[in-house]
Design an enzyme around this catalytic site. Structure first.
Site, short mmCIF file in Angstrom:
data_model
loop_
_atom_site.label_atom_id
_atom_site.label_comp_id
_atom_site.label_asym_id
_atom_site.label_seq_id
_atom_site.Cartn_x
_atom_site.Cartn_y
_atom_site.Cartn_z
N CYS A 111 40.11 -12.19 -52.56
CA CYS A 111 41.26 -13.48 -52.16
C CYS A 111 42.75 -12.98 -52.56
CB CYS A 111 40.76 -14.69 -52.41
SG CYS A 111 38.97 -15.18 -51.94
N HIS A 236 46.35 -19.28 -52.31
CA HIS A 236 44.98 -19.00 -51.63
C HIS A 236 44.50 -20.33 -50.92
CE1 HIS A 236 41.21 -17.59 -50.42
NE2 HIS A 236 40.80 -18.04 -51.64
N ASN A 266 38.06 -21.05 -45.68
CA ASN A 266 38.51 -20.10 -46.82
C ASN A 266 38.45 -18.88 -45.92
OD1 ASN A 266 38.82 -18.07 -48.73
ND2 ASN A 266 37.64 -19.17 -50.27
O1 UT7 Z 1 38.13 -17.78 -52.89
C1 UT7 Z 1 37.38 -18.37 -54.01
C2 UT7 Z 1 35.87 -18.76 -53.15
N1 UT7 Z 1 35.31 -19.87 -53.85
C3 UT7 Z 1 35.86 -21.18 -54.11
O2 UT7 Z 1 36.88 -21.50 -54.04
C4 UT7 Z 1 34.57 -22.05 -54.37
C5 UT7 Z 1 35.03 -23.07 -55.68
N2 UT7 Z 1 34.08 -23.99 -55.86
C6 UT7 Z 1 33.96 -24.90 -54.88
O3 UT7 Z 1 34.94 -25.22 -53.89
C7 UT7 Z 1 33.03 -26.16 -55.20
O4 UT7 Z 1 32.28 -25.66 -56.30
C8 UT7 Z 1 32.04 -26.49 -54.11
C9 UT7 Z 1 32.67 -26.90 -52.78
C10 UT7 Z 1 31.16 -25.08 -53.53
C11 UT7 Z 1 30.98 -27.27 -54.60
O5 UT7 Z 1 31.86 -28.55 -54.76
P1 UT7 Z 1 31.22 -29.28 -56.06
O6 UT7 Z 1 31.98 -30.47 -56.20
O7 UT7 Z 1 31.27 -28.37 -57.33
O8 UT7 Z 1 29.65 -29.61 -55.85
P2 UT7 Z 1 28.26 -29.51 -56.81
O9 UT7 Z 1 28.03 -28.17 -56.53
O10 UT7 Z 1 28.82 -29.85 -58.15
O11 UT7 Z 1 27.41 -30.40 -56.26
C12 UT7 Z 1 27.50 -31.88 -56.37
C13 UT7 Z 1 26.42 -32.53 -55.66
C14 UT7 Z 1 25.09 -31.89 -56.00
O12 UT7 Z 1 24.09 -33.00 -55.79
P3 UT7 Z 1 23.54 -33.88 -57.14
O13 UT7 Z 1 22.93 -32.90 -58.04
O14 UT7 Z 1 24.89 -34.33 -57.71
O15 UT7 Z 1 22.48 -34.91 -56.49
C15 UT7 Z 1 24.91 -31.04 -54.93
O16 UT7 Z 1 23.36 -30.50 -54.68
O17 UT7 Z 1 26.62 -32.42 -54.07
C16 UT7 Z 1 25.46 -31.60 -53.62
N3 UT7 Z 1 25.86 -30.70 -52.56
C17 UT7 Z 1 25.90 -30.73 -51.53
N4 UT7 Z 1 25.63 -32.08 -50.62
C18 UT7 Z 1 26.22 -31.93 -49.47
C19 UT7 Z 1 26.17 -29.40 -52.85
N5 UT7 Z 1 26.64 -28.89 -51.69
C20 UT7 Z 1 26.67 -29.93 -50.77
C21 UT7 Z 1 26.91 -29.79 -49.45
N6 UT7 Z 1 26.71 -30.99 -48.77
N7 UT7 Z 1 27.41 -28.71 -48.82
#
Ligand code: UT7
Length: 310
Positions: A111, A236, A266
């Site tokens: 990226c 980005h 993204n």
């Molecule tokens: O160019 C660089 C590319 N990558 C990035 O920029 C990614 C950077 N990271 C992120 O953007 C975030 O980490 C994500 C958007 C991928 C995930 O968001 P998060 O706030 O870190 O969520 P999490 O993984 O901590 O999950 C929180 C909760 C979990 O449930 P529990 O354990 O709290 O019950 C997940 O299972 O949300 C759940 N969850 C979802 N729920 C609905 C994870 N993904 C999803 C989803 N829809 N898509």
């Protein structure tokens, strides 16, 4: 302060027509439109098309906007994470489609690739070149699993391009830049041959916020300037929360920040030139403005470049 005569004389972008909305994803994924918008800022992304096809469209628009003939381009740099083939690079095919007869190569810095490309273009101009076409283009749908809710909610396709020219008048300048990489973080975001992207989202998030702060400071230091000197920031487009978290520490405001990821998701190396084209079309950049580009991504890599707009 060392500044280099440098201006972006034409910018163009391209998005495929097919929209994949958050609502569409809910048909087969355990997620909601609300969750994706709140956690990322994304409402929809585009899929379809090829990296070379989107790159060619964006680059043709950049050439038209600059009003320059294809024969005046000295080199094509195509930043991409999703090339048409593993070998050869995608840039030669794009150069052929545009009718260019010059050097053409791919640049893989995920990226951060398009900002790396700007800095490389500046180096080529110091070697005597006059015009370099810097493209960021992706067809991330080829390496994204749209059934995986950790990655499938994020990535989309698109392309952006700029004609970068030497500016001996001194009106346009590359005031500062920074390129960085840390290979200890390969495992947090990668795609193996024939496979889709795998990501530790939380760690990428954490490292991205650190990398942004670090690279912004390095570029400002090199330019001998401060946060208060910067007019517009084009980061980005990965997750609006990453940018907000970084700005809390750095001191930029969201009002001076160009964000388009709500409509694009993204698009990796394409995201910054896509946002730049959007900002120009909306009249957000004036001659004399200091525009800061900030990229970060897999590698990890990071890069920033501060340009006085001509
Ligand atoms: O160019 C660089 C590319 N990558 C990035 O920029 C990614 C950077 N990271 C992120 O953007 C975030 O980490 C994500 C958007 C991928 C995930 O968001 P998060 O706030 O870190 O969520 P999490 O993984 O901590 O999950 C929180 C909760 C979990 O449930 P529990 O354990 O709290 O019950 C997940 O299972 O949300 C759940 N969850 C979802 N729920 C609905 C994870 N993904 C999803 C989803 N829809 N898509």
């Amino acid at each position: 302060m060392t500044a280099w005569g440098f201006k972006l004389t034409g910018v163009g972008s391209a998005l495929p027509e097919k929209v994949l909305s958050n609502q569409d994803l809910t048909a087969w994924m355990d997620t909601t439109d609300e969750w994706i918008r709140e956690r990322t800022g994304i409402s929809e992304r585009r899929i379809g098309g090829s990296t070379s096809g989107l790159a060619t469209q964006a680059a043709q628009r950049a050439l038209d906007a600059a009003g320059v003939s294809p024969s005046s381009i000295d080199t094509v740099i195509l930043a991409t994470t999703s090339p048409d083939h593993i070998c050869p690079g995608t840039a030669p095919a794009v150069a052929r489609e545009l009718g260019l007869e010059c050097g053409a190569f791919d640049l893989q810095a995920a990226c951060s690739g398009w900002v790396y490309g700007l800095v490389v273009a500046n180096g080529l101009m110091l070697q005597g070149m006059n015009r370099v076409l810097v493209i960021g283009a992706e067809s991330l749908d080829r390496i994204t699993d749209y059934h995986d809710r950790g990655t499938g909610i994020l990535f989309g396709n698109g392309a952006g391009a700029a004609v970068v020219e030497r500016d001996d008048s001194g009106a346009g300048q590359l005031l500062g830049w920074d390129l960085g990489a840390n290979g200890n973080w390969v495992h947090i975001l990668y795609a193996d041959h024939g496979d889709t992207l795998k990501m530790d989202g939380k760690e990428v998030y954490r490292q991205a916020v650190i990398a942004i702060q670090r690279t912004v400071q390095a570029t400002l230091d090199r330019a001998g300037l401060t946060v208060a000197d910067v007019d517009i920031v084009i980061p980005h487009q990965a997750n609006v929360r990453i940018v907000e978290a970084a700005w809390k520490k750095v001191g930029f405001t969201m009002d001076q920040t160009v964000m388009i990821l709500e409509r694009t998701g993204n698009t990796s190396a394409a995201s910054i030139p896509l946002a730049l084209d959007d900002a120009l079309r909306h009249g957000r950049i004036e001659p004399g403005n200091l525009v800061l580009f900030v990229g970060f991504g897999a590698g990890m890599t990071w890069a920033s470049a501060l340009v006085r707009w001509a």
